[in-house]
Design an enzyme around this catalytic site. Sequence first.
Site, PDB file in Angstrom:
ATOM      1  N   LYS A 205     -66.784 -32.093  20.157  1.00  0.00           N
ATOM      2  CA  LYS A 205     -66.425 -31.194  18.803  1.00  0.00           C
ATOM      3  C   LYS A 205     -65.330 -30.339  18.780  1.00  0.00           C
ATOM      4  CE  LYS A 205     -68.079 -26.438  19.741  1.00  0.00           C
ATOM      5  NZ  LYS A 205     -69.386 -25.446  19.731  1.00  0.00           N
TER       6      LYS A 205
HETATM    7  P1  FBP Z   1     -70.046 -20.873  16.295  1.00  0.00           P
HETATM    8  O1  FBP Z   1     -70.126 -21.567  15.461  1.00  0.00           O
HETATM    9  O2  FBP Z   1     -70.399 -19.427  16.681  1.00  0.00           O
HETATM   10  O3  FBP Z   1     -68.246 -20.758  16.733  1.00  0.00           O
HETATM   11  O4  FBP Z   1     -70.194 -21.654  17.667  1.00  0.00           O
HETATM   12  C1  FBP Z   1     -69.416 -22.425  18.459  1.00  0.00           C
HETATM   13  C2  FBP Z   1     -68.799 -22.607  19.308  1.00  0.00           C
HETATM   14  O5  FBP Z   1     -67.894 -23.570  19.888  1.00  0.00           O
HETATM   15  C3  FBP Z   1     -69.852 -22.008  20.642  1.00  0.00           C
HETATM   16  O6  FBP Z   1     -70.842 -22.818  21.264  1.00  0.00           O
HETATM   17  C4  FBP Z   1     -68.596 -20.818  21.759  1.00  0.00           C
HETATM   18  O7  FBP Z   1     -69.250 -20.170  21.775  1.00  0.00           O
HETATM   19  C5  FBP Z   1     -67.948 -20.903  20.623  1.00  0.00           C
HETATM   20  O8  FBP Z   1     -67.954 -21.626  19.619  1.00  0.00           O
HETATM   21  C6  FBP Z   1     -66.760 -20.381  20.961  1.00  0.00           C
HETATM   22  O9  FBP Z   1     -65.395 -19.729  20.426  1.00  0.00           O
HETATM   23  P2  FBP Z   1     -63.878 -19.034  20.808  1.00  0.00           P
HETATM   24  O10 FBP Z   1     -63.274 -20.662  20.983  1.00  0.00           O
HETATM   25  O11 FBP Z   1     -63.543 -18.169  19.434  1.00  0.00           O
HETATM   26  O12 FBP Z   1     -64.582 -18.440  22.061  1.00  0.00           O
END
Ligand code: FBP
Length: 305
Positions: A205
Amino acid sequence: MSFTDRVKQILSWYTSETPGTRAQLARLLTTGELAGTGKLVILPVDQGFEHGPVRSFGPNPAGHDPLYHYQLGIDAGCNAYAAPLGALEAGAAEYAGQIPLILKLNNSDTLSKGEPCSAVTGSVDDALRLGCVGIGYTIYPGSEHRNRMYEDLRELTLEAKAKGLAVVVWSYPRGSGLSKDGETAIDVAAYAAHIACQLGAHIVKIKPPTAHIEQAEAKKVIEKAKIPVETLADRVKYCVQAAFGGRRILIFSGGAAKGTQEVLDEIRQLNAGGAFGSIVGRNAFQRPHAEGVALLKQIIGIYKG
Ligand code: FBP
């Protein structure tokens, strides 16, 4: 029939894995509204840990309850729900067998400064005990602590594969090795996807890449080889290529809450670029339940074509 030729084709990329791991990948690919399409929409809810409860659940307080997210993932027809140990434990018995689970095995908080590095907060045995299809793990390429994260992941991956679980890696470049724009630069995003593949991830991801190019040497090659990076679809296509020529499942994160049209336009571009799907958290659970379900269903609809 969800065990389609496309599912069989994807599983054929993982022939070195045990039957157990392949069965868990098959379960992910044959569950929910996208069953059989080879696409995935996963609900991740680790933001309470990563960003804190106020920023994460303040906009929709129902989200403070971990069971809310199990139900959201089920109602929307997601392929899986991913969360850290505590949240999964809170609902694993009640929701057993209703939606595939991914145990997010490392996490970090935003209460301290310094180089990003996540702590290991659960175990492969926890994932088995809770009936998960796999483990999730975040690496921060670009951090001074990246090697520790890669090495911890190596141990966890070895054990997860031996015990028949899938491995999902969140590859999020950040840290002193990169500029802020560099965290989502196309060359860095592709690099991050590739590193996760090399670390043995089954599903990778990354964040949707921008047209910024961080590394001068990469810029020269992109220009010389005329690699298209103008549109998001172009960039996604390149990242899919960087993920073993498309032989690894590459999905994209949703990001901070934004308007419905903006979310859907982005998903259309991801789909056009050949993304295997999305992992959408805040844009789903920060909306009221019905709106979150409706948005996830629209996202799923785009991936269904
Ligand atoms: P979101 O769709 O809320 O962006 O979630 C995806 C994610 O990978 C979460 O698993 C994780 O907590 C978040 O993004 C991390 O976001 P950031 O890199 O902005 O801290």
